[in-house]
Motif scaffolding. Structure first.
Motif, short mmCIF file in Angstrom:
data_model
loop_
_atom_site.label_atom_id
_atom_site.label_comp_id
_atom_site.label_asym_id
_atom_site.label_seq_id
_atom_site.Cartn_x
_atom_site.Cartn_y
_atom_site.Cartn_z
N ARG A 111 1.60 0.91 -8.05
CA ARG A 111 2.11 2.09 -7.68
C ARG A 111 2.77 3.03 -8.81
NH1 ARG A 111 4.22 3.01 -2.62
NH2 ARG A 111 5.94 4.41 -3.63
N THR A 148 5.80 6.73 -7.20
CA THR A 148 5.89 8.40 -5.92
C THR A 148 4.43 7.93 -4.94
OG1 THR A 148 4.55 9.75 -7.23
CG2 THR A 148 6.88 9.94 -7.08
N GLN A 149 3.50 7.30 -5.10
CA GLN A 149 2.35 7.14 -4.19
C GLN A 149 1.73 4.99 -4.87
OE1 GLN A 149 -0.31 10.02 -4.59
NE2 GLN A 149 1.01 11.99 -5.54
#
Length: 298
Positions: A111, A148-149
């Motif tokens: 991540r 965030t992803q």
């Protein structure tokens, strides 16, 4: 249907034989039942130039299964207080881009935003120290804002391996030996070193309509901590059992074992690796192969 041991061997032989007959498999296969190895055979060629066959102790790259080893080293160093999951990457690599936004946990969980591959394939044939390779990673723009992803990242695991080296004051190869290979009694496994002669190493090939072709030469130092380990089927089986038996501690068991089993896979250049062992050890298998189907560019 329940088969006797001999029948099970015959069934596995029959299944694999279809691929071997058509030159579609080259490597080593191991299978277990109730914690006992019931099948272990080598097929195909370790070196097609000299027609040298694969053997049970042939070393084949295990690609991303290496990441499991890196996770275990991380867990052990966290347990010993040498590193924390909440540490910022900048603590270990001060000038890493956005290193004050990236935590060690983000890197471990894919991540961080660090790209999976950070340089063109032709650069992957050159040798790098872990510190030199990090300089290449620094040049690659992050794929997204850290945290965030999710993006599967071998580049991130190379950064993680370097952070573990700095936190411990030891090389990744030494960390592997201390925290993974020794506890599991994995005597045939080692981290890639482009300058060292690797005894019993299988060459990598791709299968094309015209037969085997050589896979591109790679110096797997660009995958340190992510896909740099070469091993044997027996050693991968030892690793799986060591996790299940708690030889790496309870933290590793909780992190690596799913509800029903422990499994992993990896693919790099011409080699492939797969393993799975049931949580209760009712069944298990390891497949290492040094010929990839289809002519691919990694």
């Amino acid at each position: 249907t329940t088969f006797g041991k001999s029948n099970k061997v015959e069934k596995i032989d029959e299944f694999i034989g279809q691929f071997v007959k058509n030159n579609q498999f080259s490597g080593v296969v191991l299978a277990s039942e109730n914690g006992e190895i019931v099948y272990e055979k080598a097929f195909g060629l370790a070196n097609a130039d000299y027609k040298i066959p694969n053997q049970l102790n042939t070393r084949i790259g295990i690609a991303s299964i290496t990441k499991y080893f890196t996770k275990i080293i991380l867990i052990r160093l966290v347990e010993s207080g040498k590193i924390s999951l909440s540490d910022k990457l900048s603590k270990y690599i001060p000038d890493f881009p956005d290193g004050d936004k990236i935590t060690i946990e983000m890197v471990a969980r894919h991540r961080s935003g660090i790209q999976h591959r950070v340089m063109p394939p032709e650069s992957e044939s050159l040798p790098y120290t872990s510190a030199e390779f990090i300089e290449k990673v620094k040049l690659a723009k992050l794929a997204f804002e850290p945290g965030t992803q999710h993006l599967y990242s071998s580049g991130g695991y190379a950064v993680l391996a370097r952070s573990l080296e700095i936190a411990s004051g030891k090389s990744y190869a030494d960390l592997l030996q201390e925290y993974v290979f020794n506890p599991a009694e994995m005597t045939d496994s080692l981290d890639f070193n482009g300058e060292a002669i690797m005894e019993r190493r299988a060459q990598d090939y791709f299968l094309t309509p015209n037969g085997y072709v050589n896979a591109a030469l790679k110096d797997y130092s660009f995958l340190v901590g992510a896909g740099s380990v070469f091993s044997t089927a027996k050693d991968v089986y030892k690793f799986g059992n060591a996790v299940l038996d708690g030889k790496f501690g309870e933290g590793a068991k909780l992190s690596l074992i799913s509800e029903n089993n422990l499994n992993g896979s990896g693919a790099t250049n011409g080699h492939r690796a797969y393993f799975e062992i049931a949580k209760d050890k009712k069944y298990g298998y390891v497949v290492l192969c040094n010929v990839a189907s289809g002519w691919q560019r990694s």
